[in-house]
Design an enzyme around this catalytic site. Sequence first.
Site, short mmCIF file in Angstrom:
data_model
loop_
_atom_site.label_atom_id
_atom_site.label_comp_id
_atom_site.label_asym_id
_atom_site.label_seq_id
_atom_site.Cartn_x
_atom_site.Cartn_y
_atom_site.Cartn_z
N THR A 99 -5.06 -5.29 13.41
CA THR A 99 -4.45 -6.30 12.45
C THR A 99 -3.40 -7.15 12.64
O THR A 99 -2.81 -6.68 13.75
CB THR A 99 -3.93 -5.37 11.09
OG1 THR A 99 -4.90 -4.34 10.53
CG2 THR A 99 -3.05 -6.09 10.03
N ARG A 138 -15.76 -0.82 2.34
CA ARG A 138 -14.20 -0.17 2.49
C ARG A 138 -13.11 -1.28 2.56
O ARG A 138 -13.40 -2.27 3.23
CB ARG A 138 -14.36 0.21 3.66
CG ARG A 138 -13.19 1.28 4.17
CD ARG A 138 -12.25 0.44 5.09
NE ARG A 138 -11.12 1.10 5.81
CZ ARG A 138 -10.07 0.71 6.42
NH1 ARG A 138 -10.18 -0.65 6.59
NH2 ARG A 138 -9.20 1.20 6.65
N GLY A 180 -8.98 -1.25 3.57
CA GLY A 180 -7.83 -0.96 4.19
C GLY A 180 -6.74 -1.18 3.39
O GLY A 180 -6.60 -1.62 2.27
N ASP A 181 -5.64 -0.85 3.98
CA ASP A 181 -4.23 -1.14 3.60
C ASP A 181 -3.76 -2.66 3.51
O ASP A 181 -2.80 -3.15 2.86
CB ASP A 181 -3.07 -0.28 4.18
CG ASP A 181 -3.20 -0.70 5.70
OD1 ASP A 181 -4.33 -0.99 6.41
OD2 ASP A 181 -2.08 -0.98 6.43
N GLY A 197 -5.76 2.47 7.71
CA GLY A 197 -5.44 1.82 6.60
C GLY A 197 -5.40 2.91 5.44
O GLY A 197 -4.33 3.23 4.83
N1 ASP Z 1 -4.99 -1.28 8.99
C1 ASP Z 1 -6.02 -1.93 9.04
C2 ASP Z 1 -6.94 -1.25 8.11
O1 ASP Z 1 -7.15 0.09 8.09
C3 ASP Z 1 -6.58 -1.77 10.55
C4 ASP Z 1 -5.43 -1.72 11.80
O2 ASP Z 1 -4.49 -2.12 11.46
O3 ASP Z 1 -5.74 -1.21 12.51
O4 ASP Z 1 -8.00 -1.93 7.82
#
Ligand code: ASP
Length: 342
Positions: free
Chosen positions: A201, A229, A231-232, A255
């Site tokens: 990210t 899906r 994520g955060d 996430g």
């Molecule tokens: N946080 C992001 C997610 O889970 C991915 C990452 O930062 O590696 O989608």
Amino acid sequence: MANRRKFLQTSLAGSLAILGAKTGFTSGDQKVVGKPIVISTWDAGLEANKGAWAVLSTGGRALDAVEAGVNITEASKNCCVGLGANPDRDGFVTLDACIMDEAFNCGSVAFLERIKHPVSVARRVMEKTPHVMLVGEGAQKFAIAEGFPLEDGKLSDDAKRAYDSWLKKSDYKPAINIENQKGHGPFAPAILENGEWNHDTIGMVAMDAKGNLSGSCTTSGMGFKMRGRLGDSPIIGAGLYVDNEVGAVTATGQGEDVIRICGAHMVVEFMRNGLTPEAACRKAVERVVKIKGAKVKDIQVAFLALNKKGQIGAFSVHQGFSYAVRSSKEEKLYASKSWFNK
Ligand code: ASP
């Protein structure tokens, strides 16, 4: 899994050595850098910060800076941000992003397909709708109505190769910190020799010359994730949070485990209660560690924070999380301290 652990043991020491050489020190934690300043996640942050700095150094607003900065990563060739990134398990790239300004205005898009700059759509959601979050088809329709071109939706060559290889084993095992492995940073080819593929990210937080804070976060999420899906990264309070009285925080890594603790918001609240950015990030990581138990060895979570005084700090579960800082005094990549190497 054994391979991955071996990779961690061998390559993380290597990547820290590289970071040490680049920066001359291993951590920028607790430094007061002052304003204006922009900080962002991973090595890709160095390029992204340039875009933000063009805005900040000419007296621009932090909000404009964090949009311009991560737009660079969204348009670049990399495994994990923007349309060239890793697809979901059905073979489609779906993007998540959010943005937040100094006045608790925030906007977010998730599960957005075929639009090059999700963070800019998130900003339009913030500025032009009564909502905070738009997802999927509705988000895409809104983007098109706002004049964002609908791209062709074809996978990049690297993504296609990685997807084909993944289909052969249909097994999702994210590798930790692959962003920092030589030749496999966010601007490098997405697929690894061993066929593994990582998630990543770009999260960015900035303070402008007036002392106002803003932040942005954009990603394709986990490679080969289940379709639908999230994520955060598009979730205000998880992947990003800004409180202009206190500080701004972004997260990267697994996430699901950031969402579970409302990570970015938690770090802001720790800072409100008097902790420095690094101590606040560390406390949130410790919460993840406590919740995950033995399973924590298999995940990476990292937080990056900037407080109102211009202090920066970060903390991650595993070694190998890097972040980029740009101010009038420096343009550098730092290595975060981590729970596994305290
Ligand atoms: N946080 C992001 C997610 O889970 C991915 C990452 O930062 O590696 O989608």
